[in-house]
Scaffold this motif. Sequence first.
Motif, PDB file in Angstrom:
ATOM      1  N   ILE A 130      32.314  60.194  50.010  1.00  0.00           N
ATOM      2  CA  ILE A 130      32.664  58.810  50.313  1.00  0.00           C
ATOM      3  C   ILE A 130      31.475  58.214  51.062  1.00  0.00           C
ATOM      4  O   ILE A 130      31.051  58.733  52.095  1.00  0.00           O
ATOM      5  CB  ILE A 130      33.946  58.717  51.177  1.00  0.00           C
ATOM      6  N   PHE A 175      32.982  58.017  45.819  1.00  0.00           N
ATOM      7  CA  PHE A 175      33.371  56.626  46.034  1.00  0.00           C
ATOM      8  C   PHE A 175      32.303  55.975  46.898  1.00  0.00           C
ATOM      9  O   PHE A 175      31.852  56.579  47.875  1.00  0.00           O
ATOM     10  CB  PHE A 175      34.715  56.534  46.772  1.00  0.00           C
ATOM     11  N   ALA A 233      31.476  51.974  48.656  1.00  0.00           N
ATOM     12  CA  ALA A 233      31.892  50.586  48.859  1.00  0.00           C
ATOM     13  C   ALA A 233      31.468  50.169  50.261  1.00  0.00           C
ATOM     14  O   ALA A 233      31.094  51.003  51.088  1.00  0.00           O
ATOM     15  CB  ALA A 233      33.401  50.424  48.701  1.00  0.00           C
ATOM     16  N   PHE A 246      36.885  49.377  51.836  1.00  0.00           N
ATOM     17  CA  PHE A 246      37.651  50.568  52.201  1.00  0.00           C
ATOM     18  C   PHE A 246      38.818  50.213  53.118  1.00  0.00           C
ATOM     19  O   PHE A 246      39.917  50.750  52.966  1.00  0.00           O
ATOM     20  CB  PHE A 246      36.759  51.626  52.855  1.00  0.00           C
ATOM     21  N   PRO A 303      42.715  49.959  44.197  1.00  0.00           N
ATOM     22  CA  PRO A 303      41.428  50.484  43.726  1.00  0.00           C
ATOM     23  C   PRO A 303      40.974  49.842  42.417  1.00  0.00           C
ATOM     24  O   PRO A 303      39.788  49.612  42.231  1.00  0.00           O
ATOM     25  CB  PRO A 303      41.669  51.979  43.539  1.00  0.00           C
ATOM     26  N   PHE A 331      37.472  48.017  41.937  1.00  0.00           N
ATOM     27  CA  PHE A 331      36.551  48.577  40.946  1.00  0.00           C
ATOM     28  C   PHE A 331      36.105  47.497  39.951  1.00  0.00           C
ATOM     29  O   PHE A 331      34.913  47.331  39.702  1.00  0.00           O
ATOM     30  CB  PHE A 331      37.224  49.747  40.215  1.00  0.00           C
ATOM     31  N   LEU A 371      33.967  48.459  44.502  1.00  0.00           N
ATOM     32  CA  LEU A 371      34.174  49.888  44.681  1.00  0.00           C
ATOM     33  C   LEU A 371      33.527  50.601  43.503  1.00  0.00           C
ATOM     34  O   LEU A 371      33.863  50.323  42.347  1.00  0.00           O
ATOM     35  CB  LEU A 371      35.677  50.214  44.737  1.00  0.00           C
ATOM     36  N   GLU A 372      32.601  51.490  43.821  1.00  0.00           N
ATOM     37  CA  GLU A 372      31.939  52.281  42.787  1.00  0.00           C
ATOM     38  C   GLU A 372      32.563  53.669  42.776  1.00  0.00           C
ATOM     39  O   GLU A 372      32.690  54.310  43.823  1.00  0.00           O
ATOM     40  CB  GLU A 372      30.444  52.385  43.088  1.00  0.00           C
ATOM     41  N   ILE A 373      32.976  54.101  41.601  1.00  0.00           N
ATOM     42  CA  ILE A 373      33.573  55.429  41.446  1.00  0.00           C
ATOM     43  C   ILE A 373      32.756  56.157  40.391  1.00  0.00           C
ATOM     44  O   ILE A 373      32.600  55.662  39.271  1.00  0.00           O
ATOM     45  CB  ILE A 373      35.051  55.341  41.010  1.00  0.00           C
ATOM     46  N   GLY A 413      39.468  61.306  39.174  1.00  0.00           N
ATOM     47  CA  GLY A 413      39.578  59.985  39.789  1.00  0.00           C
ATOM     48  C   GLY A 413      40.963  59.391  39.622  1.00  0.00           C
ATOM     49  O   GLY A 413      41.521  58.802  40.550  1.00  0.00           O
ATOM     50  N   LYS A 448      43.577  58.484  42.562  1.00  0.00           N
ATOM     51  CA  LYS A 448      44.131  57.127  42.614  1.00  0.00           C
ATOM     52  C   LYS A 448      45.658  57.170  42.643  1.00  0.00           C
ATOM     53  O   LYS A 448      46.297  56.495  43.447  1.00  0.00           O
ATOM     54  CB  LYS A 448      43.667  56.303  41.416  1.00  0.00           C
TER      55      LYS A 448
END
Length: 150
Positions: free
Chosen positions: A60, A92, A94, A99, A109, A113, A118-120, A127, A131
């Motif tokens: 994270i 993750f 952000a 967050f 999320p 996204f 938010l980058e996953i 993922g 989630k």
Amino acid sequence: MDQNFTIPKFHLPAIIGEIGKRLPQWPHTLTLIAGLNVALKMKLLPESELTALEDKLFSIHVLDTGGKATFTYRDGLFRPQFQTTREPDLAFAANLSAFLQLVARQEDPDTLFFNRELEITGDTELGLIVKNMLDAIEWPNLPKLPLFSR
């Protein structure tokens, strides 16, 4: 959380991130791990999904603070990883406000996204499991703090 209180979208000044990434990362890693393990003890996380997390590496990254926490789930506990030799299975990234909005359930999320807040990266199936675990958490009702009361 108080329905009248919302977390605004904000971005901390770049200097904070520059300083933050040079500071030791272990304090917030240990804080995050402690919080996750408390959630385990309180049975807030769905136990049926935890086996999918076994030995997976998570990261994270709070972009605008420069903070990064890397951890794994092994033998029934979340455990910090201070030195890793491999890429995380799920990461993750952000800004802090995203967050906070996620934890407060002000934003979900998917919205973060698709709004590129938010980058996953990593294992897509993992993922989705994470989630769904987050969505299934039933936060206990906490007493109101005088700071947020009206």
